[in-house]
Write a protein that holds these residues in place. Structure first.
Motif, PDB file in Angstrom:
ATOM      1  N   ALA A 224       0.829  -1.201   0.000  1.00 42.82           N
ATOM      2  CA  ALA A 224       0.000   0.000   0.000  1.00 42.82           C
ATOM      3  C   ALA A 224       0.866   1.255   0.000  1.00 42.82           C
ATOM      4  O   ALA A 224       0.522   2.268  -0.624  1.00 42.82           O
ATOM      5  CB  ALA A 224      -0.932  -0.011   1.211  1.00 42.82           C
ATOM      6  N   ARG A 225       1.982   1.230   0.698  1.00 40.59           N
ATOM      7  CA  ARG A 225       2.875   2.385   0.739  1.00 40.59           C
ATOM      8  C   ARG A 225       3.480   2.675  -0.637  1.00 40.59           C
ATOM      9  O   ARG A 225       3.600   3.845  -1.050  1.00 40.59           O
ATOM     10  CB  ARG A 225       3.992   2.153   1.764  1.00 40.59           C
ATOM     11  CG  ARG A 225       3.507   2.249   3.203  1.00 40.59           C
ATOM     12  CD  ARG A 225       4.618   1.994   4.202  1.00 40.59           C
ATOM     13  NE  ARG A 225       4.128   2.137   5.577  1.00 40.59           N
ATOM     14  CZ  ARG A 225       4.004   3.296   6.207  1.00 40.59           C
ATOM     15  NH1 ARG A 225       4.374   4.425   5.588  1.00 40.59           N
ATOM     16  NH2 ARG A 225       3.544   3.330   7.441  1.00 40.59           N
ATOM     17  N   VAL A 226       3.876   1.635  -1.355  1.00 41.68           N
ATOM     18  CA  VAL A 226       4.429   1.839  -2.694  1.00 41.68           C
ATOM     19  C   VAL A 226       3.355   2.439  -3.613  1.00 41.68           C
ATOM     20  O   VAL A 226       3.619   3.364  -4.379  1.00 41.68           O
ATOM     21  CB  VAL A 226       4.975   0.519  -3.266  1.00 41.68           C
ATOM     22  CG1 VAL A 226       5.417   0.702  -4.715  1.00 41.68           C
ATOM     23  CG2 VAL A 226       6.145   0.014  -2.421  1.00 41.68           C
ATOM     24  N   ALA A 238       6.746  14.817  -4.537  1.00 41.72           N
ATOM     25  CA  ALA A 238       7.908  13.946  -4.369  1.00 41.72           C
ATOM     26  C   ALA A 238       8.251  13.729  -2.905  1.00 41.72           C
ATOM     27  O   ALA A 238       8.575  12.598  -2.490  1.00 41.72           O
ATOM     28  CB  ALA A 238       9.110  14.531  -5.109  1.00 41.72           C
ATOM     29  N   ASP A 239       8.217  14.789  -2.075  1.00 43.21           N
ATOM     30  CA  ASP A 239       8.558  14.642  -0.655  1.00 43.21           C
ATOM     31  C   ASP A 239       7.600  13.698   0.045  1.00 43.21           C
ATOM     32  O   ASP A 239       8.013  12.856   0.855  1.00 43.21           O
ATOM     33  CB  ASP A 239       8.556  16.008   0.034  1.00 43.21           C
ATOM     34  CG  ASP A 239       9.711  16.892  -0.413  1.00 43.21           C
ATOM     35  OD1 ASP A 239      10.693  16.353  -0.964  1.00 43.21           O
ATOM     36  OD2 ASP A 239       9.627  18.115  -0.214  1.00 43.21           O
ATOM     37  N   ALA A 240       6.309  13.822  -0.267  1.00 45.93           N
ATOM     38  CA  ALA A 240       5.312  12.934   0.344  1.00 45.93           C
ATOM     39  C   ALA A 240       5.531  11.490  -0.097  1.00 45.93           C
ATOM     40  O   ALA A 240       5.345  10.546   0.692  1.00 45.93           O
ATOM     41  CB  ALA A 240       3.900  13.399  -0.018  1.00 45.93           C
ATOM     42  N   ALA A 241       5.925  11.308  -1.357  1.00 49.84           N
ATOM     43  CA  ALA A 241       6.182   9.951  -1.845  1.00 49.84           C
ATOM     44  C   ALA A 241       7.320   9.301  -1.076  1.00 49.84           C
ATOM     45  O   ALA A 241       7.226   8.140  -0.654  1.00 49.84           O
ATOM     46  CB  ALA A 241       6.501   9.996  -3.343  1.00 49.84           C
ATOM     47  N   VAL A 248       9.714   0.962   3.833  1.00 46.64           N
ATOM     48  CA  VAL A 248       9.826  -0.099   2.814  1.00 46.64           C
ATOM     49  C   VAL A 248      11.290  -0.307   2.440  1.00 46.64           C
ATOM     50  O   VAL A 248      11.950   0.628   1.979  1.00 46.64           O
ATOM     51  CB  VAL A 248       9.009   0.255   1.554  1.00 46.64           C
ATOM     52  CG1 VAL A 248       9.077  -0.890   0.545  1.00 46.64           C
ATOM     53  CG2 VAL A 248       7.563   0.583   1.924  1.00 46.64           C
ATOM     54  N   PRO A 249      11.843  -1.511   2.613  1.00 38.59           N
ATOM     55  CA  PRO A 249      13.239  -1.761   2.209  1.00 38.59           C
ATOM     56  C   PRO A 249      13.370  -1.685   0.695  1.00 38.59           C
ATOM     57  O   PRO A 249      12.415  -1.946  -0.045  1.00 38.59           O
ATOM     58  CB  PRO A 249      13.512  -3.178   2.721  1.00 38.59           C
ATOM     59  CG  PRO A 249      12.169  -3.821   2.832  1.00 38.59           C
ATOM     60  CD  PRO A 249      11.203  -2.717   3.176  1.00 38.59           C
ATOM     61  N   ARG A 250      14.581  -1.313   0.242  1.00 40.55           N
ATOM     62  CA  ARG A 250      14.786  -1.187  -1.202  1.00 40.55           C
ATOM     63  C   ARG A 250      16.115  -1.845  -1.571  1.00 40.55           C
ATOM     64  O   ARG A 250      17.142  -1.451  -1.017  1.00 40.55           O
ATOM     65  CB  ARG A 250      14.769   0.287  -1.601  1.00 40.55           C
ATOM     66  CG  ARG A 250      13.411   0.918  -1.239  1.00 40.55           C
ATOM     67  CD  ARG A 250      13.244   2.277  -1.867  1.00 40.55           C
ATOM     68  NE  ARG A 250      14.070   3.312  -1.258  1.00 40.55           N
ATOM     69  CZ  ARG A 250      13.705   4.048  -0.195  1.00 40.55           C
ATOM     70  NH1 ARG A 250      12.562   3.818   0.426  1.00 40.55           N
ATOM     71  NH2 ARG A 250      14.495   5.002   0.251  1.00 40.55           N
ATOM     72  N   PRO A 251      16.088  -2.835  -2.521  1.00 44.41           N
ATOM     73  CA  PRO A 251      14.875  -3.393  -3.140  1.00 44.41           C
ATOM     74  C   PRO A 251      14.065  -4.201  -2.132  1.00 44.41           C
ATOM     75  O   PRO A 251      14.609  -4.720  -1.157  1.00 44.41           O
ATOM     76  CB  PRO A 251      15.414  -4.272  -4.262  1.00 44.41           C
ATOM     77  CG  PRO A 251      16.806  -4.622  -3.845  1.00 44.41           C
ATOM     78  CD  PRO A 251      17.318  -3.442  -3.076  1.00 44.41           C
ATOM     79  N   ALA A 258      11.885  -4.733  -7.417  1.00 46.07           N
ATOM     80  CA  ALA A 258      12.582  -3.547  -7.896  1.00 46.07           C
ATOM     81  C   ALA A 258      11.700  -2.309  -7.927  1.00 46.07           C
ATOM     82  O   ALA A 258      12.202  -1.182  -7.897  1.00 46.07           O
ATOM     83  CB  ALA A 258      13.129  -3.806  -9.301  1.00 46.07           C
ATOM     84  N   PHE A 259      10.379  -2.480  -7.982  1.00 49.64           N
ATOM     85  CA  PHE A 259       9.516  -1.325  -8.179  1.00 49.64           C
ATOM     86  C   PHE A 259       9.602  -0.333  -7.030  1.00 49.64           C
ATOM     87  O   PHE A 259       9.474   0.880  -7.234  1.00 49.64           O
ATOM     88  CB  PHE A 259       8.069  -1.762  -8.400  1.00 49.64           C
ATOM     89  CG  PHE A 259       7.185  -0.650  -8.911  1.00 49.64           C
ATOM     90  CD1 PHE A 259       7.386  -0.128 -10.178  1.00 49.64           C
ATOM     91  CD2 PHE A 259       6.194  -0.111  -8.129  1.00 49.64           C
ATOM     92  CE1 PHE A 259       6.592   0.909 -10.653  1.00 49.64           C
ATOM     93  CE2 PHE A 259       5.400   0.929  -8.590  1.00 49.64           C
ATOM     94  CZ  PHE A 259       5.586   1.432  -9.860  1.00 49.64           C
ATOM     95  N   ALA A 260       9.827  -0.813  -5.806  1.00 47.44           N
ATOM     96  CA  ALA A 260       9.970   0.107  -4.677  1.00 47.44           C
ATOM     97  C   ALA A 260      11.138   1.057  -4.911  1.00 47.44           C
ATOM     98  O   ALA A 260      11.044   2.271  -4.671  1.00 47.44           O
ATOM     99  CB  ALA A 260      10.168  -0.678  -3.382  1.00 47.44           C
ATOM    100  N   SER A 261      12.252   0.527  -5.395  1.00 38.89           N
ATOM    101  CA  SER A 261      13.409   1.364  -5.686  1.00 38.89           C
ATOM    102  C   SER A 261      13.118   2.331  -6.827  1.00 38.89           C
ATOM    103  O   SER A 261      13.541   3.491  -6.798  1.00 38.89           O
ATOM    104  CB  SER A 261      14.614   0.494  -6.052  1.00 38.89           C
ATOM    105  OG  SER A 261      14.961  -0.363  -4.977  1.00 38.89           O
ATOM    106  N   GLN A 262      12.374   1.865  -7.847  1.00 34.14           N
ATOM    107  CA  GLN A 262      12.065   2.722  -8.983  1.00 34.14           C
ATOM    108  C   GLN A 262      11.189   3.899  -8.572  1.00 34.14           C
ATOM    109  O   GLN A 262      11.341   5.017  -9.085  1.00 34.14           O
ATOM    110  CB  GLN A 262      11.377   1.904 -10.085  1.00 34.14           C
ATOM    111  CG  GLN A 262      12.194   0.752 -10.630  1.00 34.14           C
ATOM    112  CD  GLN A 262      13.356   1.199 -11.477  1.00 34.14           C
ATOM    113  OE1 GLN A 262      13.574   2.387 -11.680  1.00 34.14           O
ATOM    114  NE2 GLN A 262      14.132   0.242 -11.989  1.00 34.14           N
ATOM    115  N   VAL A 263      10.256   3.667  -7.633  1.00 30.14           N
ATOM    116  CA  VAL A 263       9.419   4.766  -7.143  1.00 30.14           C
ATOM    117  C   VAL A 263      10.278   5.786  -6.405  1.00 30.14           C
ATOM    118  O   VAL A 263      10.138   7.006  -6.601  1.00 30.14           O
ATOM    119  CB  VAL A 263       8.297   4.220  -6.235  1.00 30.14           C
ATOM    120  CG1 VAL A 263       7.583   5.358  -5.509  1.00 30.14           C
ATOM    121  CG2 VAL A 263       7.293   3.416  -7.050  1.00 30.14           C
TER     122      VAL A 263
END
Length: 447
Positions: A224-226, A238-241, A248-251, A258-263
């Motif tokens: 949900a966070r992503v 961007a700051d709120a994102a 959330v750990p990245r990756p 990988a999508f968490a890192s891409q966000v």
């Protein structure tokens, strides 16, 4: 002598007629599929009953897919295709000039037309699937040309909208306030994901916010966070994102990957914090390379320099998409702190056209995908390397390119798995881990 000359004239005329029948431009060749996408169904039925073989194929396509209000009927579609593919022979009058002062004569030349053959129907089917799936680069190749794909695009977009409406029929909206604890958020998450996919970002945000409020920093909230971070990005926040992505750990573990890192990378780029962007990017690529090196079925081929960085090439067999076999993947590690990741993939598609296999070399970026080359036989590692080097130097132009955009929901990365494979969102990894889990479960003794 007269007989030989007359035969030569008739043969030349027959060749000319046959050439006119086969040398058809791609847009005209796709006419049966265009009928399926645009012609009123009642008119298609009448034309089909009258023996129009293009209409027979068009109606069979709708019977196969169940679109445009036509009931699915696999047997009926097969019967129509048999009729559409019937060979019919007609006669064409050809004038043969007289010789030595004798009058000319008219001869009837038989001309056979196969209708919509089985092979052509299969080609049209695959072209139609690229339209329904929204795959322009592949569609340009399968439909005959970029112009042929574009000609079919309005009808394909209408059918995609119809498919989305059908998917939404019967969906019961879940009120986020009705979910009162973290253990009960599974259905709410499913509803949020569906709303996000259909472009209802306000409803998706409400559901994601509720999950985060109930689950806090717990792993249950990570998906949900992503999603919530992506919605913040779409709003230019961007700051709120980055704030909502904090736990959330990245990756991230499967299935986020990988999508968490891409966000996070997209948020840093929006802030123009290129130090933060490079930190996220390099950590992601390092994790991807480490994961690929650790895979038992994947073999390191080589690492070689290219303009703007280096590429590490792996032999990695396995399915990339349905019907598309992966053979090799190359990961670009850029030198420029602002450069985006790229992935290069060598794939093989069985029965591409006329029952023959074809090999493709594609480049993936988060914002687009390009087909760099296709081959009639598997290229060597050196050929793959040469194509990648020339692409990175600007000496190799793509055959086709699709750039992310249009009415589809925005995304920080359209192809996260292709630019950073081997992580938690990679289908190959998920399948392998699932198999290992089954083995562990089956080997665990009962109490």
């Amino acid at each position: 002598m007269r007989i030989h000359r007359a035969f030569a004239v008739v043969a030349a005329a027959a060749i000319t007629v046959a050439g006119c029948a086969t040398a058809v431009d791609p847009i005209t060749r796709n006419a049966p599929l265009k009928l399926a996408l645009t012609e009123p169904v009642d008119a298609l039925r009448r034309q089909s009953d009258d023996g129009n073989r293009q209409a027979q194929y068009a109606l069979s396509f709708l019977m196969q897919t169940g679109l445009r209000g036509v009931e699915k009927d696999a047997l009926g579609a097969e019967a129509l295709r048999a009729r559409a593919g019937e060979t019919r022979t007609t006669s064409t009058a050809v004038y043969v000039p007289g010789v030595n002062g004798n009058p000319g004569t008219t001869m009837l030349v038989p001309v056979s037309s196969p209708g919509v053959s089985d092979a052509e129907a299969r080609r049209l089917d695959v072209c139609g699937m690229t339209l329904l799936l929204g795959e322009p680069a592949l569609g340009a190749a399968l439909c005959g040309s970029p112009e042929a794909y574009i000609d079919l695009l309005p009808g394909g977009a209408t059918l995609r909208a119809e498919m989305m409406r059908q998917a939404m029929d019967g969906i019961v909206r879940i009120d986020p306030a009705s979910v009162v604890d973290c253990d009960s958020t599974t259905e709410l998450w499913g509803d949020a994901a569906f709303r996000m996919a259909t472009g209802d970002h306000a409803a998706a945000a409400a559901a994601a916010d509720r999950i985060i409020a109930l689950c806090g920093d717990d792993q249950t909230s990570w998906h949900a966070r992503v999603m919530r971070a992506q919605i913040h990005l779409d709003a230019g926040e961007a700051d709120a994102a980055l704030a909502v992505m904090g736990p959330v750990p990245r990756p991230a573990p499967a299935p986020i990957g990988a999508f968490a890192s891409q966000v996070a990378m997209a948020a840093e780029a929006m802030r123009e914090d290129w130090v933060g962007y490079r930190r996220e990017r390099d950590a992601l690529l390092a994790a991807s390379l480490a994961a690929l090196r650790a895979e038992p079925q994947t073999q390191l081929v080589e690492t070689f320099p290219v303009d703007g960085g280096s590429v590490t090439l792996f032999a990695r067999p396995g399915e990339v998409f349905n019907g598309l076999e992966g053979l090799m993947t190359g990961i670009l590690v850029p030198a420029d702190e602002r450069a985006a990741p790229r992935g290069f993939w060598l794939t093989r598609r069985e029965n591409f056209l006329n029952g023959k296999a074809a090999w493709f070399l594609d480049e993936y970026r988060c914002d687009g995908r390009s087909s760099l080359a296709h081959f009639d036989a598997r290229p060597s590692d050196a050929e793959v390397r040469d194509h990648v080097v020339r692409r990175m130097s600007g000496a190799l132009l793509p055959i086709t390119t699709v750039v992310e955009g249009g009415p589809a929901p925005a995304s920080a990365c359209r192809w996260p798995v292709q630019v950073a494979p081997g992580l938690g969102d990679d289908p190959a990894v998920i399948a392998r881990e699932g198999q290992l889990a089954e083995v562990r479960a089956s080997s665990t003794p009962l109490p």
